[in-house]
Every structure is written in structure tokens, then in C-alpha cells.
Write a protein that holds these residues in place. Structure first.
Motif, PDB file in Angstrom:
ATOM      1  N   PRO A  74       0.828  -1.207   0.000  1.00 23.03           N
ATOM      2  CA  PRO A  74       0.000   0.000   0.000  1.00 23.03           C
ATOM      3  C   PRO A  74       0.864   1.260   0.000  1.00 23.03           C
ATOM      4  CG  PRO A  74      -0.733  -1.557   1.682  1.00 23.03           C
ATOM      5  CD  PRO A  74       0.568  -2.075   1.156  1.00 23.03           C
ATOM      6  N   PHE A  75       0.375   2.279  -0.708  1.00 21.44           N
ATOM      7  CA  PHE A  75       1.043   3.595  -0.681  1.00 21.44           C
ATOM      8  C   PHE A  75       0.260   4.484   0.269  1.00 21.44           C
ATOM      9  CE2 PHE A  75       1.707   7.924  -2.413  1.00 21.44           C
ATOM     10  CZ  PHE A  75       3.069   7.993  -2.167  1.00 21.44           C
ATOM     11  N   LEU A  76       0.919   4.987   1.299  1.00 19.42           N
ATOM     12  CA  LEU A  76       0.226   5.668   2.396  1.00 19.42           C
ATOM     13  C   LEU A  76       0.155   7.177   2.236  1.00 19.42           C
ATOM     14  CD1 LEU A  76       1.762   3.678   5.402  1.00 19.42           C
ATOM     15  CD2 LEU A  76      -0.412   3.253   4.249  1.00 19.42           C
ATOM     16  N   GLY A  77       0.814   7.716   1.233  1.00 18.87           N
ATOM     17  CA  GLY A  77       0.690   9.159   1.027  1.00 18.87           C
ATOM     18  C   GLY A  77       2.008   9.827   0.768  1.00 18.87           C
ATOM     19  N   ARG A  78       1.901  11.140   0.612  1.00 15.36           N
ATOM     20  CA  ARG A  78       3.023  11.940   0.140  1.00 15.36           C
ATOM     21  C   ARG A  78       3.125  13.171   1.040  1.00 15.36           C
ATOM     22  NH1 ARG A  78       1.722  11.634  -5.192  1.00 15.36           N
ATOM     23  NH2 ARG A  78       3.329  10.084  -5.492  1.00 15.36           N
ATOM     24  N   ILE A  79       4.322  13.411   1.567  1.00 15.52           N
ATOM     25  CA  ILE A  79       4.541  14.580   2.421  1.00 15.52           C
ATOM     26  C   ILE A  79       5.408  15.557   1.651  1.00 15.52           C
ATOM     27  CG2 ILE A  79       5.459  15.375   4.649  1.00 15.52           C
ATOM     28  CD1 ILE A  79       5.183  12.456   5.616  1.00 15.52           C
ATOM     29  N   PRO A  80       4.928  16.772   1.460  1.00 15.72           N
ATOM     30  CA  PRO A  80       5.717  17.716   0.673  1.00 15.72           C
ATOM     31  C   PRO A  80       6.964  18.174   1.425  1.00 15.72           C
ATOM     32  CG  PRO A  80       3.780  18.808   1.580  1.00 15.72           C
ATOM     33  CD  PRO A  80       3.666  17.359   1.952  1.00 15.72           C
ATOM     34  N   LEU A  81       7.976  18.586   0.665  1.00 12.90           N
ATOM     35  CA  LEU A  81       9.168  19.235   1.250  1.00 12.90           C
ATOM     36  C   LEU A  81       8.756  20.661   1.555  1.00 12.90           C
ATOM     37  CD1 LEU A  81      12.235  19.219   1.856  1.00 12.90           C
ATOM     38  CD2 LEU A  81      12.617  19.839  -0.514  1.00 12.90           C
ATOM     39  N   GLU A  82       8.379  20.921   2.796  1.00 16.76           N
ATOM     40  CA  GLU A  82       7.840  22.232   3.137  1.00 16.76           C
ATOM     41  C   GLU A  82       8.669  22.904   4.190  1.00 16.76           C
ATOM     42  OE1 GLU A  82       3.837  22.899   4.496  1.00 16.76           O
ATOM     43  OE2 GLU A  82       3.099  22.387   2.512  1.00 16.76           O
ATOM     44  N   LEU A  83       8.975  24.149   3.924  1.00 19.91           N
ATOM     45  CA  LEU A  83       9.709  24.970   4.868  1.00 19.91           C
ATOM     46  C   LEU A  83       9.043  24.911   6.240  1.00 19.91           C
ATOM     47  CD1 LEU A  83      12.135  26.472   3.868  1.00 19.91           C
ATOM     48  CD2 LEU A  83      10.786  28.553   3.729  1.00 19.91           C
ATOM     49  N   SER A  84       7.704  24.942   6.257  1.00 18.63           N
ATOM     50  CA  SER A  84       7.006  25.008   7.541  1.00 18.63           C
ATOM     51  C   SER A  84       7.209  23.720   8.338  1.00 18.63           C
ATOM     52  CB  SER A  84       5.508  25.248   7.315  1.00 18.63           C
ATOM     53  OG  SER A  84       4.938  24.135   6.662  1.00 18.63           O
ATOM     54  N   ILE A  85       7.289  22.575   7.645  1.00 19.54           N
ATOM     55  CA  ILE A  85       7.498  21.313   8.360  1.00 19.54           C
ATOM     56  C   ILE A  85       8.908  21.285   8.947  1.00 19.54           C
ATOM     57  CG2 ILE A  85       7.690  18.797   8.105  1.00 19.54           C
ATOM     58  CD1 ILE A  85       5.446  18.892   6.066  1.00 19.54           C
ATOM     59  N   ARG A  86       9.889  21.727   8.136  1.00 18.20           N
ATOM     60  CA  ARG A  86      11.268  21.713   8.635  1.00 18.20           C
ATOM     61  C   ARG A  86      11.415  22.663   9.810  1.00 18.20           C
ATOM     62  NH1 ARG A  86      15.233  25.396   9.130  1.00 18.20           N
ATOM     63  NH2 ARG A  86      14.648  26.262   7.097  1.00 18.20           N
ATOM     64  N   GLN A  87      10.816  23.849   9.670  1.00 21.05           N
ATOM     65  CA  GLN A  87      10.950  24.835  10.750  1.00 21.05           C
ATOM     66  C   GLN A  87      10.249  24.362  12.022  1.00 21.05           C
ATOM     67  OE1 GLN A  87       9.511  28.134   8.483  1.00 21.05           O
ATOM     68  NE2 GLN A  87      11.567  28.917   8.005  1.00 21.05           N
ATOM     69  N   ALA A  88       9.044  23.778  11.868  1.00 19.73           N
ATOM     70  CA  ALA A  88       8.315  23.278  13.032  1.00 19.73           C
ATOM     71  C   ALA A  88       9.102  22.149  13.694  1.00 19.73           C
ATOM     72  CB  ALA A  88       6.924  22.790  12.614  1.00 19.73           C
ATOM     73  N   PRO A 123       5.649  19.955  16.585  1.00 21.87           N
ATOM     74  CA  PRO A 123       5.341  19.046  15.475  1.00 21.87           C
ATOM     75  C   PRO A 123       4.093  19.481  14.704  1.00 21.87           C
ATOM     76  CG  PRO A 123       5.698  17.839  17.533  1.00 21.87           C
ATOM     77  CD  PRO A 123       5.623  19.287  17.887  1.00 21.87           C
ATOM     78  N   PRO A 124       4.189  19.533  13.385  1.00 24.23           N
ATOM     79  CA  PRO A 124       3.044  19.989  12.592  1.00 24.23           C
ATOM     80  C   PRO A 124       1.777  19.161  12.817  1.00 24.23           C
ATOM     81  CG  PRO A 124       4.878  19.222  11.187  1.00 24.23           C
ATOM     82  CD  PRO A 124       5.393  19.309  12.572  1.00 24.23           C
ATOM     83  N   ALA A 125       1.903  17.879  13.143  1.00 27.91           N
ATOM     84  CA  ALA A 125       0.718  17.042  13.346  1.00 27.91           C
ATOM     85  C   ALA A 125      -0.118  17.523  14.524  1.00 27.91           C
ATOM     86  CB  ALA A 125       1.120  15.582  13.574  1.00 27.91           C
ATOM     87  N   ALA A 126       0.492  18.280  15.433  1.00 26.46           N
ATOM     88  CA  ALA A 126      -0.245  18.771  16.598  1.00 26.46           C
ATOM     89  C   ALA A 126      -1.013  20.041  16.289  1.00 26.46           C
ATOM     90  CB  ALA A 126       0.719  19.030  17.757  1.00 26.46           C
ATOM     91  N   GLY A 127      -0.755  20.620  15.099  1.00 28.82           N
ATOM     92  CA  GLY A 127      -1.426  21.864  14.755  1.00 28.82           C
ATOM     93  C   GLY A 127      -2.603  21.658  13.821  1.00 28.82           C
ATOM     94  N   GLU A 128      -2.859  22.666  13.005  1.00 29.44           N
ATOM     95  CA  GLU A 128      -3.936  22.593  12.019  1.00 29.44           C
ATOM     96  C   GLU A 128      -3.332  22.924  10.665  1.00 29.44           C
ATOM     97  OE1 GLU A 128      -6.826  21.537  13.046  1.00 29.44           O
ATOM     98  OE2 GLU A 128      -6.340  21.727  15.181  1.00 29.44           O
ATOM     99  N   GLY A 129      -4.044  22.584   9.599  1.00 28.80           N
ATOM    100  CA  GLY A 129      -3.575  22.965   8.279  1.00 28.80           C
ATOM    101  C   GLY A 129      -3.142  21.764   7.457  1.00 28.80           C
ATOM    102  N   ASP A 139      -3.010  17.688   8.219  1.00 32.45           N
ATOM    103  CA  ASP A 139      -3.939  16.795   7.509  1.00 32.45           C
ATOM    104  C   ASP A 139      -3.219  15.596   6.913  1.00 32.45           C
ATOM    105  OD1 ASP A 139      -5.851  18.641   8.170  1.00 32.45           O
ATOM    106  OD2 ASP A 139      -5.983  19.544   6.166  1.00 32.45           O
ATOM    107  N   VAL A 140      -2.003  15.836   6.387  1.00 28.81           N
ATOM    108  CA  VAL A 140      -1.229  14.736   5.802  1.00 28.81           C
ATOM    109  C   VAL A 140      -0.976  13.647   6.847  1.00 28.81           C
ATOM    110  CG1 VAL A 140       1.049  14.111   4.895  1.00 28.81           C
ATOM    111  CG2 VAL A 140      -0.108  16.150   4.034  1.00 28.81           C
ATOM    112  N   PHE A 141      -0.561  14.084   8.048  1.00 32.60           N
ATOM    113  CA  PHE A 141      -0.241  13.106   9.089  1.00 32.60           C
ATOM    114  C   PHE A 141      -1.510  12.466   9.659  1.00 32.60           C
ATOM    115  CE2 PHE A 141       3.631  15.822   9.121  1.00 32.60           C
ATOM    116  CZ  PHE A 141       4.525  14.834   8.728  1.00 32.60           C
ATOM    117  N   ALA A 142      -2.615  13.237   9.727  1.00 32.85           N
ATOM    118  CA  ALA A 142      -3.881  12.658  10.193  1.00 32.85           C
ATOM    119  C   ALA A 142      -4.325  11.549   9.240  1.00 32.85           C
ATOM    120  CB  ALA A 142      -4.953  13.744  10.299  1.00 32.85           C
TER     121      ALA A 142
END
Lengths: 254, 254
Positions: free
Chosen positions: B208-222, B228-234, B238-241
Motif C-alpha cells: 500500500p502507498f500511504l501518502g506523500r509529504i511535501p518538502l515544506e519549509l514550515s514542516i522543517r521549521q516546526a 510538530p506539525p501534526a499537533a497543529g492545524e492545516g 492533515d497529511v499526518f492525520a
């Protein structure tokens, strides 16, 4: 009369953290040193994740042996290579505990390197068995540390540097990889992994800063395709040539 | 009458290659599972390069112990954590051979995890001592494989998958990280590490392919900032949820 034993020195390329471009730097540093006239061999000591056969465009070519010594695989870049990836089938896990990994490293380094005066050794990430065996049995003359500018990578780089210090291996300097990405659409530069972190870390640790390699599509594509950028012309080749000049000068002075 | 032993299952997050975002996926998967109502603990098994104390914003907090069992460090995300990074000073190399690394892993997993029903285990890169000890002593219920789309990362991912197969650990699926980078200047997407490679690899391996996480400045900075971005919103949350929903469904069916 006894023939002089060639003085062969090991340059270890380490990083602490994986995925920072250590293998790319190792391959291209070795090629740039060869272009500058050094006799160089390349050892892929990343036992569990050997990338060099792909990077050097020699996948699927197995080394031969003479007696109990492996013969490194030659290539068009003039940098003979030995890698665990040449000995193990692709898609097969290299499920070895530490002592086996240490023995494998010995086989690669104790090979028939001919007239090579420098072995560039691409270390695995971490500070475990392979690193400890290197320090104890195959002490490098010097080490190059690769990091991205990201805090998380720098934390691990400091650990790697500390291991070399404890092992009394001089750190030649730090190189920053994946700094600055040029958008192929608008040409503007941004920094997905931040910028300047490795240079600042080098300064705070009183280590030379050896330069900055941009996060460039062309480097990634050349690496995946087995055509190392250091063997070509252009800005990417220049970055690695400059790195090789610094390492070469260091070798002349040590 | 004997009290029911809680059924605690291990989800291993592995990658083969380092630096592909395995630790970021582990932390955010654990948090997203907790947000979805699971009792989750997080084990940072990356003995030589522990990133979780930084990622989870709990650097410098040491675990206590009760008898011979460590007490995981709680945090505001509801995901107690144990990591070698909590036990060793920063900037110090963790220069351990395999058996010591295996013992350290045992201390982390055999800790007092309370009512946690799931332990997310962030594996080190490679297929060495820690992975072998996991398979032999702490067999995971399932594994999530993280890769970037780059060929070099996929080569190592295949080796990691093969190790889980040999160890009879079902692979829940593959997730692609660092796919698609949005230029902060022009907003256009490009792919410094390529795109689609992990999805194609999953298909070819019938996983199974579980998804794609973008290379995002906000993820690296968080991640660098310990929020951790999974604890926030946006979008990043959503990707991690979505990833957690798939892992949760898998747990319900196994």
C-alpha cells in the motif's frame, strides 16, 4: 634493500546523520582529487546502504580477487571503487551485526589498491561499529564532515566530530550541503533546509569551513544517473574542485 | 484470576537510508494517532542520532526510573517519549558497538509504558544490530517505510523492506517524503528529489502507498523548533492525520 611502502592515507567522509549527501560528497571529492592529479581510491564503507556503485555508474560490476585480496573496480573517472553494494545483490537486506560489518570494512580497505596514495572512505551515518573499527584499525589521516544547514543534522554532526576528536583524527573541515535551492520556474533561491548553519557550527567549533554545495536538481539527477558532476564542467564541478584543492593542500601540509 | 496483560503493539518506522524524514514521520504519526484517540508511546531507537527530543520539544528533560524501569517523558502532545538523546549529553558521540546498542534498545522498549497500546518505534537507518534485535526480541506488529522519491533512497528502502519480510513483519505501507517543494517566491512546485518514485516502488512491490509529504519549509521549521506539525492545524497536519487513519485502520484489522 627494502622497497619503500607507499604512504597511503585515508580521508574519512562522515556526517553523523544520514541523507545529508555524504556519499555524493565522497564520490565527487575523490573524482576531483583524481582530476587534480592525485592517485585516489574510493571505499564505500556504508555497509547497510551502499550508494557508490550507483553514484559512480558501475552498478552490477563485481570486483575480482587475487589471493585473498579484492581488486577494486576501475571506472572512467579514474577512481577505483570497492563497495559492499558490489558484493551483495540489490534489494537484499545486509542484515549483519557489528562484527561482520567490521570484517567487511577490513576486506574493502585491505584490498589491492595499487598505487593509490589516498583512499576516500564514505562512512555510514552514526558512531557505531564501522566508525569504531576505522578509528582502531584504519585510522584516517583526516576527516571531512558533511552536514545540511538544518539544526537536526548539525546536532548529529557535532557527535561525529566529537568521535573523531576522541580518536585523535584531525577534522579537515566542514562542508555544507543542500544549501540554497534555485527554483526552476522563477530562478529565485530559497533554503528548504535553512542556510549558514554548518558554517556557523564550523566557526563555533573552530573548524575550517570548506564550502557550500547547493541543493541542485542537476546534482541529484547526475548522481542518480551515475554521472558524477565533479567529472563534468560547470558550477557543480567547480564546487567540488574547490573542495579538492583544500583537501589536497591539507594533505601537502600534514 | 489473572489481570489481562495489555496488548501492546509495536509499529516500526524504518527507511533503509537516513535523512529521508523517518524521525519526522515517526513523531507526527505518533501524535496523529494520539489525536485520533489511541494511547501511544514513542521510542527513539536511532541510538546514534537521536532526533526525537528536539522534534518533540523536550530537549534536556531526563526520564526518571522506577526500580529498573525507565519512566517515559510526558509532553503536551500526549505521547510519552524515550530516546537515547535524553540519556546522553548533547555533542557527545554515542560510540557504542552493536551489543551495547541492542541493550540500550531493550531499556527503552522494556520501560514503564503504562496504558500505551501502541509504541511507535523510530528505527535507525540501515539493517544492522538495532533492526535485528527488534526483529528477534521486540517483533513489530507492522512497519511503515519512509522514502524520498530519489532512486538512491529507494534502493535502500527495498533493502529495509526485504529485512522486514524475512523477519515476517508485515509492511503496512510506504510513505513518500520530500515530494514537491513550493517555491516561497513564485509559489510554483518543483521536485528537488524527484516525484512519484516511492509510489511506483510501492506498486511494484505490491505494498500500500500511504501518502506523500511535501518538502515544506514550515514542516522543517516546526521540526527544528519542537512544535510538530501534526499537533497543529492545516495541510501538514492533515497529511499526518490521513497517515494515522490508515495505520489505525490497519491496527483494527490485525
Amino acid at each position: 634493500m627494502v622497497a619503500d611502502k607507499p604512504r597511503r592515507r585515508i580521508i574519512a567522509v562522515g556526517s553523523g546523520k544520514g541523507g545529508v549527501g555524504k556519499s555524493t560528497v565522497s564520490a565527487n571529492l575523490a573524482i576531483a582529487l583524481a582530476r587534480a592529479g592525485r592517485k585516489v581510491g574510493l571505499v564505500d564503507a556504508d555497509i547497510y546502504g551502499p550508494s557508490q556503485p550507483r553514484l559512480m555508474g558501475s552498478e552490477g560490476i563485481k570486483p575480482t580477487a587475487q589471493g585473498d585480496k579484492l581488486i577494486p573496480v576501475p571506472n572512467q573517472w579514474g577512481v577505483p571503487l570497492l563497495s559492499m553494494g558490489q558484493l551483495i545483490e540489490p534489494d537484499k537486506a545486509i542484515a549483519w551485526r557489528g562484527p561482520m560489518a567490521g570484517n567487511a570494512l577490513g576486506q574493502l580497505i585491505d584490498a589491492d589498491w595499487g598505487d593509490a596514495e589516498v583512499l576516500v572512505v564514505d562512512l555510514p551515518p552514526g558512531t557505531g561499529d564501522v566508525q569504531l573499527t576505522m578509528l582502531q584499525r584504519y585510522k584516517p589521516a583526516g576527516a571531512v564532515i558533511v552536514s545540511t544547514p538544518q539544526d537536526l543534522a548539525l546536532i548529529d554532526a557535532r557527535r561525529a566530530i566529537q568521535l573523531f576528536e576522541v580518536g585523535q583524527v584531525p577534522v579537515i573541515g566542514m562542508i555544507e550541503n543542500m544549501a540554497g535551492y534555485v527554483c526552476p520556474h522563477c530562478g529565485e533561491v530559497s533554503d528548504p533546509f535553512g542556510t549558514g548553519g554548518a558554517e556557523a557550527a564550523a566557526r563555533s567549533l573552530d573548524l575550517p569551513f570548506l564550502g557550500r554545495i547547493p541543493l541542485e536538481l542537476s546534482i541529484r539527477q547526475a548522481s542518480d544517473a551515475g554521472t558524477p558532476p565533479a567529472a563534468g564542467e560547470g558550477p557543480a564541478a567547480d564546487v567540488f574542485a574547490a573542495l579538492a584543492r583544500q583537501v589536497s593542500a591539507w594533505l601537502d601540509n600534514h
